[in-house]
Design an enzyme around this catalytic site. Structure first.
Site, mmCIF file in Angstrom:
data_model
loop_
_atom_site.group_PDB
_atom_site.id
_atom_site.type_symbol
_atom_site.label_atom_id
_atom_site.label_comp_id
_atom_site.label_asym_id
_atom_site.label_seq_id
_atom_site.Cartn_x
_atom_site.Cartn_y
_atom_site.Cartn_z
ATOM 1 N N HIS A 45 -3.254 -5.309 -0.152
ATOM 2 C CA HIS A 45 -2.788 -5.850 1.131
ATOM 3 C C HIS A 45 -2.765 -7.376 1.081
ATOM 4 O O HIS A 45 -3.742 -8.030 1.468
ATOM 5 C CB HIS A 45 -3.696 -5.383 2.265
ATOM 6 N N CYS A 90 0.839 -1.201 0.000
ATOM 7 C CA CYS A 90 0.000 0.000 0.000
ATOM 8 C C CYS A 90 0.876 1.254 0.000
ATOM 9 O O CYS A 90 1.508 1.558 -0.998
ATOM 10 C CB CYS A 90 -0.972 -0.034 1.173
ATOM 11 N N GLU A 122 -1.356 -9.409 2.976
ATOM 12 C CA GLU A 122 -1.350 -10.026 4.306
ATOM 13 C C GLU A 122 -2.719 -10.518 4.741
ATOM 14 O O GLU A 122 -2.828 -11.438 5.565
ATOM 15 C CB GLU A 122 -0.801 -9.041 5.348
#
Length: 546
Positions: free
Chosen positions: A515, A379, A517
């Site tokens: 993102h 990001c 993750e």
């Protein structure tokens, strides 16, 4: 399909690990072949955590459908296969806003709006709706028993349990059983008082999960059972462990899942926990070590980067490497210089908002690029890498993001004024738009360029990843950056927004606007993180091509 409910509450102190305990139980039940979902009910007045400070609340977890939710939903997705949605998390603020909106429309036909029945009914409706289509719904109520904010939620689940009946609803309560060194024993009185508080609300727990730094002796468990009016076998000892991924086995060994199945009259095969056994084995038997530097602005609270932390650990499991995360305050990079980054095996710059410490992140990206250190930007981490490249490689002096500098000559990152959302609708934004719920959110399709590292890692031409941002690469300045050697390796569904960038003449430099993750799990990992940690390991061994 008839859904059964397990309501999870906590007492004595906060941060006992209700989310982990609930997710671990869900993982066991799922391993028995049951279809399980989870919900988190948050008593705070914010509509969602989207505008809350990460240093107060921790990270904001983004679901596939673009809901900004509590970080516990990240735990849920890492422990079970069910994907969370906006139905799996709601706050008191959201409930009150919906009820007040209905009142303004006249839906209540002039009735006096009260906590009971209007707010409690709204809570029950959301719980029932979120649980549809599952065998078991595990519903976690945030906060601690006795908090004034949680009372409407406690009353709602009490009513719901009565309406459903004992054969379809049960309560699991987490408490703290502290060990007093002076007395040389664990103390059960806090648990007794916590259950007493719960009983005063009208809720009798069926399972007590007792947190302690050691195994609770059998005689103390018997004492808890007697004074708290639960079966002795339903007093579960949950001692501290060095890995949260050991919790499913810990509570399985005490027959917690059997208690649930017996209560609900469910016949299911024994849980197959072989995947979790593999995770634990990989975690306990690394073949090497790497140190990853995370350069951010919220490092005083590691939970602000919870999913990133976990994703790095997952990647370590897949590479049989022990990952140590060294948190670096980006402001320290500004004031002390990049010398503090020396000795790191790889550098990660995560997402964030605001201009505090942004120059330190830019310096970290420059250090990684110039010193051939593996770099992963997420990001804002992609945006600072782009700004650094523009300034120092593409000769765009003073290049910046319009978020941080309104008068920069080279706004290589700018506000997205229009994009296509996950449902194909056009979203428009201006700088005057509200902060809450106005970003590009949720799962989006990404096209990967042939011959790129990203495509090699993913092994597919397209992927779907989750977003949470309102600034993007300025396409007007992109040709200059590409001419200077920057590679765009990922584009949005309409191919108008840059999603991934790479530096080809660097051993491992990848940055993504999304993102990754949020979709990493201990059992499956994530391609970008796995590649990143693998590169860190190769750097340690001197195998990384410079």
């Amino acid at each position: 399909m008839t859904t059964n409910y397990i309501f999870v509450t906590g007492g004595v102190v906060s941060s006992l690990g209700k989310g982990i305990a609930a997710a671990s139980l869900a993982a066991i039940l799922e391993a028995r072949g049951l279809k399980v979902t989870m919900m988190k009910l948050d008593p705070y007045i914010n509509v969602d955590p989207g505008t809350m400070s990460p240093t107060q609340h921790g990270e904001v977890f983004v679901t596939e459908d673009g809901a900004e939710t509590d970080l516990d939903l990240g735990h849920y997705e890492r422990f079970i296969r069910t994907k969370m949605t906006k139905r799996n998390n709601f706050t008191a603020g959201r409930v009150y806003a919906d009820v007040l909106r209905k009142e303004r429309r006249g839906d209540y036909l002039g009735a006096t709006i009260q906590v009971i029945p209007h707010i409690t009914n709204a809570i029950k409706e959301r719980v029932i709706s979120g649980a549809e289509g599952h065998d078991i719904a595990i519903v976690e109520v945030g906060g601690t028993v006795g908090d004034i904010e949680s009372l409407p939620f406690m009353e709602a689940i009490r009513q719901l349990a009565v309406e459903l009946g004992r054969e379809r609803a049960m309560f699991m309560h987490l408490t703290l059983v502290p060990y007093l060194a002076a007395a040389g024993e664990v103390k059960t009185k806090p648990t007794q008082h916590s259950v007493k508080e719960l009983l005063s609300i009208g809720i009798q727990p069926d399972i007590l999960v007792c947190r302690s730094d050691r195994v609770i002796p059998a005689n103390e468990r018997k004492k808890i059972a007697l004074f708290c009016n639960v079966q002795e076998k339903a007093v579960i000892s949950m001692k501290d462990v060095d890995s949260i991924y050991k919790i499913p086995q810990l509570i399985k060994a005490q027959g917690t899942d059997d208690l649930v199945c017996q209560r609900f009259g469910i016949t299911a095969p024994e849980a197959d926990l072989s995947e979790w056994e593999q995770v634990i084995y990989e975690e306990a038997n690394p073949t090497g070590d790497v140190v990853i530097g995370m350069v951010g602005k919220y490092i005083e609270l590691p939970d602000a980067y919870k999913s990133v932390n976990e994703a790095l650990k997952h990647a370590g499991l897949k590479n049989r490497l022990s990952v140590t995360i060294k948190y670096v305050d980006s402001q320290d990079v500004e004031s002390k210089g990049t010398e503090i980054l020396e000795g790191l095996d790889a550098i990660l710059v995560p997402g964030g908002f605001g201009d505090r410490g942004v120059e330190g992140k830019i310096l970290a990206a420059q250090y990684a690029r110039e010193n051939k250190v593996p770099y992963l930007g997420i990001c804002l981490g992609m945006q600072v890498a782009l700004i650094e490249y523009a300034r120092n490689v593409a000769n765009m002096e003073g290049a910046h993001s319009s978020e941080f500098s309104k008068d920069t000559k080279f706004p290589v990152v700018g506000l997205i004024t229009e994009w296509i959302d996950s449902e194909g609708n056009v979203e428009e934004r201006t700088e005057k738009s509200d902060l809450g719920g106005t970003m590009r959110l949720g799962s989006q399709l990404c096209h990967l360029a042939k011959g790129s590292k990203a495509r090699e890692l993913y092994g597919n031409a397209t992927v779907e990843e989750r977003h949470r941002h309102r600034y993007e690469v300025n396409n007007n300045l992109l040709p200059q950056l590409e001419k200077a050697g920057l590679k765009v390796s990922g584009l949005s569904a309409d191919k108008k927004l840059v999603e991934i960038i790479e530096i080809p003449n660097h051993p491992w430099f990848v940055a993504a606007q999304f993102h990754p993750e949020f979709t990493s799990t201990p059992r499956d990992g994530h391609p970008l993180f796995e590649g990143f940690v693998k590169a860190a390991g190769e750097s340690v061994r001197g195998e990384l091509e410079k």
